[in-house]
Design a protein around this motif. Structure first.
Motif, short mmCIF file in Angstrom:
data_model
loop_
_atom_site.label_atom_id
_atom_site.label_comp_id
_atom_site.label_asym_id
_atom_site.label_seq_id
_atom_site.Cartn_x
_atom_site.Cartn_y
_atom_site.Cartn_z
N SER A 114 0.85 -0.94 0.21
CA SER A 114 0.14 0.09 0.02
C SER A 114 0.89 1.34 -0.13
O SER A 114 1.64 1.40 0.99
CB SER A 114 -0.94 -0.04 1.34
OG SER A 114 -2.01 -0.99 1.17
N TYR A 303 -0.73 13.93 -1.43
CA TYR A 303 -1.72 13.02 -2.32
C TYR A 303 -1.25 12.85 -3.70
O TYR A 303 -0.43 13.29 -4.38
CB TYR A 303 -2.90 13.98 -2.45
CG TYR A 303 -4.02 13.20 -3.11
CD1 TYR A 303 -4.77 12.31 -2.07
CD2 TYR A 303 -4.26 13.55 -4.17
CE1 TYR A 303 -5.77 11.79 -2.72
CE2 TYR A 303 -5.61 12.88 -4.77
CZ TYR A 303 -6.45 12.08 -4.08
OH TYR A 303 -7.45 11.38 -4.54
N GLU A 306 -5.14 10.12 -9.37
CA GLU A 306 -5.25 9.13 -10.46
C GLU A 306 -4.59 9.37 -11.69
O GLU A 306 -3.65 8.52 -12.52
CB GLU A 306 -6.83 8.78 -10.71
CG GLU A 306 -7.47 8.22 -9.60
CD GLU A 306 -8.91 7.43 -9.74
OE1 GLU A 306 -8.69 6.74 -10.83
OE2 GLU A 306 -9.64 7.60 -9.07
N GLN A 309 -0.75 8.92 -10.83
CA GLN A 309 -0.44 7.64 -10.76
C GLN A 309 -0.55 7.01 -12.37
O GLN A 309 0.07 6.17 -12.67
CB GLN A 309 -1.44 6.95 -10.15
CG GLN A 309 -0.97 5.28 -9.76
CD GLN A 309 0.29 5.08 -9.15
OE1 GLN A 309 0.91 6.24 -8.42
NE2 GLN A 309 0.87 3.84 -9.22
N TYR A 328 -5.94 1.66 -9.52
CA TYR A 328 -5.38 2.66 -8.63
C TYR A 328 -5.61 2.35 -7.19
O TYR A 328 -4.82 2.36 -6.24
CB TYR A 328 -6.16 3.93 -8.91
CG TYR A 328 -5.88 5.09 -7.95
CD1 TYR A 328 -4.89 5.94 -8.06
CD2 TYR A 328 -6.95 5.32 -6.92
CE1 TYR A 328 -4.83 7.21 -7.23
CE2 TYR A 328 -6.65 6.50 -6.02
CZ TYR A 328 -5.63 7.49 -6.15
OH TYR A 328 -5.40 8.38 -5.48
N ASN A 329 -6.93 1.88 -6.81
CA ASN A 329 -7.15 1.64 -5.60
C ASN A 329 -6.49 0.42 -4.84
O ASN A 329 -6.76 -0.05 -3.84
CB ASN A 329 -8.53 1.33 -5.27
CG ASN A 329 -9.54 2.92 -5.10
OD1 ASN A 329 -8.74 4.01 -5.13
ND2 ASN A 329 -10.59 2.72 -5.88
N GLN A 330 -6.28 -0.57 -5.87
CA GLN A 330 -5.38 -1.81 -5.64
C GLN A 330 -4.08 -1.38 -4.83
O GLN A 330 -3.64 -2.22 -3.82
CB GLN A 330 -5.05 -2.61 -6.81
CG GLN A 330 -4.43 -3.85 -6.26
CD GLN A 330 -4.33 -4.89 -7.47
OE1 GLN A 330 -4.91 -4.86 -8.47
NE2 GLN A 330 -3.08 -5.50 -7.68
N ASP A 333 -3.43 4.13 -1.39
CA ASP A 333 -4.11 4.14 -0.52
C ASP A 333 -3.95 5.59 0.04
O ASP A 333 -3.14 5.83 1.35
CB ASP A 333 -3.94 2.99 0.60
CG ASP A 333 -4.83 2.89 1.66
OD1 ASP A 333 -5.70 3.97 1.82
OD2 ASP A 333 -4.64 1.93 2.62
N GLN A 335 -6.56 7.05 1.97
CA GLN A 335 -7.44 7.11 3.40
C GLN A 335 -6.53 8.01 4.30
O GLN A 335 -7.17 8.77 4.94
CB GLN A 335 -7.74 6.01 3.74
CG GLN A 335 -7.00 5.07 4.21
CD GLN A 335 -7.62 3.82 4.90
OE1 GLN A 335 -8.26 4.00 5.85
NE2 GLN A 335 -7.30 2.58 4.39
N LYS A 338 -6.03 11.49 3.38
CA LYS A 338 -7.37 12.34 3.39
C LYS A 338 -7.68 12.71 4.97
O LYS A 338 -8.47 13.67 5.18
CB LYS A 338 -8.45 11.71 2.86
CG LYS A 338 -8.14 11.60 1.27
CD LYS A 338 -9.14 10.59 0.73
CE LYS A 338 -9.12 10.58 -0.89
NZ LYS A 338 -10.25 9.64 -1.68
#
Length: 341
Positions: A114, A303, A306, A309, A328-330, A333, A335, A338
């Motif tokens: 991650s 940050y 997308e 990335q 992307y979300n794989q 991370d 979170q 944020k």
């Protein structure tokens, strides 16, 4: 899932905010992250290869921000990013400071990570040749330095060679060196070209060399990185650790972000004075000059978008690091960014 075991450790520096820095020759003992120090701080170990690109982490360390977040950090130093990354997945650490390429490659091979924070908003890489090397094509049959296979510098130099019409696997010889030795090797004629990062840009000013590629130049950034924002230098942890220890990861990101904010609010000279003890052997004024070059690329937010990335992945695909895009979300991370406190 099979873990990759670290191949070699050149130096291990154990350091905590309570007792300062020390050095030993063996790898750090594998201790559970839930271990508490005498004043109830949670120990975390960071794999790295000590480079100014991860300045926010060092500022956070020097200013005691990890301690403020309830963490007691230790650094484990390796020769290069891919080996540091292997050390993390081998259980020697919980976090790793490196570039994205080894992480993307491992993810595609089934080793889950991650990426939790980006330290730079662009990649300040360069490629410099000896005085008789006027273009990349002149390097055919020559010895060069580009870090170790699988590293971001290696991928970067390979991309430059391909763009110049050379086959990286056939037309040049990659020499195995420490990053700190590459400029000496270049000046002595042992190699004909070398990857450079911000650490080398001051040294080459006094050398009779030719800058072949410099991504701090917008034209070269567009040509090789294909993007204005290229979040290649990052902090990562394993997917398993992030899912099982979200509070620790949040505390870690909080501390690093405090370091980021401090850098952006202070002069290069102030930053150099703060982190100089972690860069022994480097004069403080030289360190300040290097930080001046780097400062404009330091993130404001940590940050990874997308769009950014996608640029990193396209670069990795083009240069054979991975063979397909990774969702992307794989692997990203955000979170914790944020919810920075």
């Amino acid at each position: 899932m099979k873990k990759i075991i670290a191949m070699m450790v050149l130096v291990v520096m154990s350091a905590t905010l309570m007792i300062g820095c020390g050095t030993k020759e063996t790898a750090a003992e594998k201790e559970p992250v839930t271990e508490k120090t005498s004043n109830e701080l949670t120990k975390v170990v960071i794999s790295e290869f000590r480079n100014l690109s991860w300045l926010p982490v060092y500022v956070a360390y020097q200013n005691g921000y990890f301690q403020e977040e309830g963490l007691a950090p230790e650094f484990v130093l390796y020769k290069d990013g891919p080996i540091a990354f292997q050390g993390m997945h081998g259980g020697d650490s919980q976090f790793c400071l490196l570039s994205q390429e080894p992480v993307l490659k491992a993810e595609q091979e089934g080793l889950d990570s991650s990426i939790i924070y980006s330290v730079l908003d662009t990649r300040l890489y360069g490629f410099v040749g000896a005085k008789d090397i006027k273009s990349v094509k002149d390097l055919k049959g020559q010895a060069i330095f580009a870090g170790m296979p699988g590293s971001a510098p290696y991928s970067f130099v390979s991309a430059i060679l391909k763009e110049g019409g050379l086959d990286p696997q056939k037309d040049v010889t990659f020499v195995n060196l420490d990053y700190s030795a590459s400029m000496t090797a270049l000046s002595q004629g042992k190699i004909k070209a070398s990857y450079i990062n911000v650490d080398n840009r001051i040294e080459i000013q006094s050398m009779d060399v030719n800058m072949l590629v410099d991504t701090s130049n917008p034209a070269d950034a567009a040509k090789y990185l294909k993007a204005d924002v290229f979040t290649g230098e990052i902090i990562t942890t394993t997917g398993e650790f992030a899912s099982k220890n979200p509070e620790v990861v949040q505390d870690f990101v909080n501390a690093v972000h405090k370091g980021t904010k401090w850098i952006n609010e202070h002069s290069a000279e102030e930053v150099a004075k703060l982190v100089a003890p972690l860069f022994q052997g480097m004069e403080e004024d030289v360190l300040a000059k290097k930080i001046t070059i780097l400062k404009g690329a330091i993130t404001k937010t940590g940050y990874i978008s997308e769009e950014s990335q996608t640029a990193v992945e396209n670069f990795a695909i083009k240069n054979g690091v991975i063979n397909a895009s990774i969702p992307y979300n794989q692997i990203i991370d955000m979170q914790f960014v944020k919810t920075i406190k």
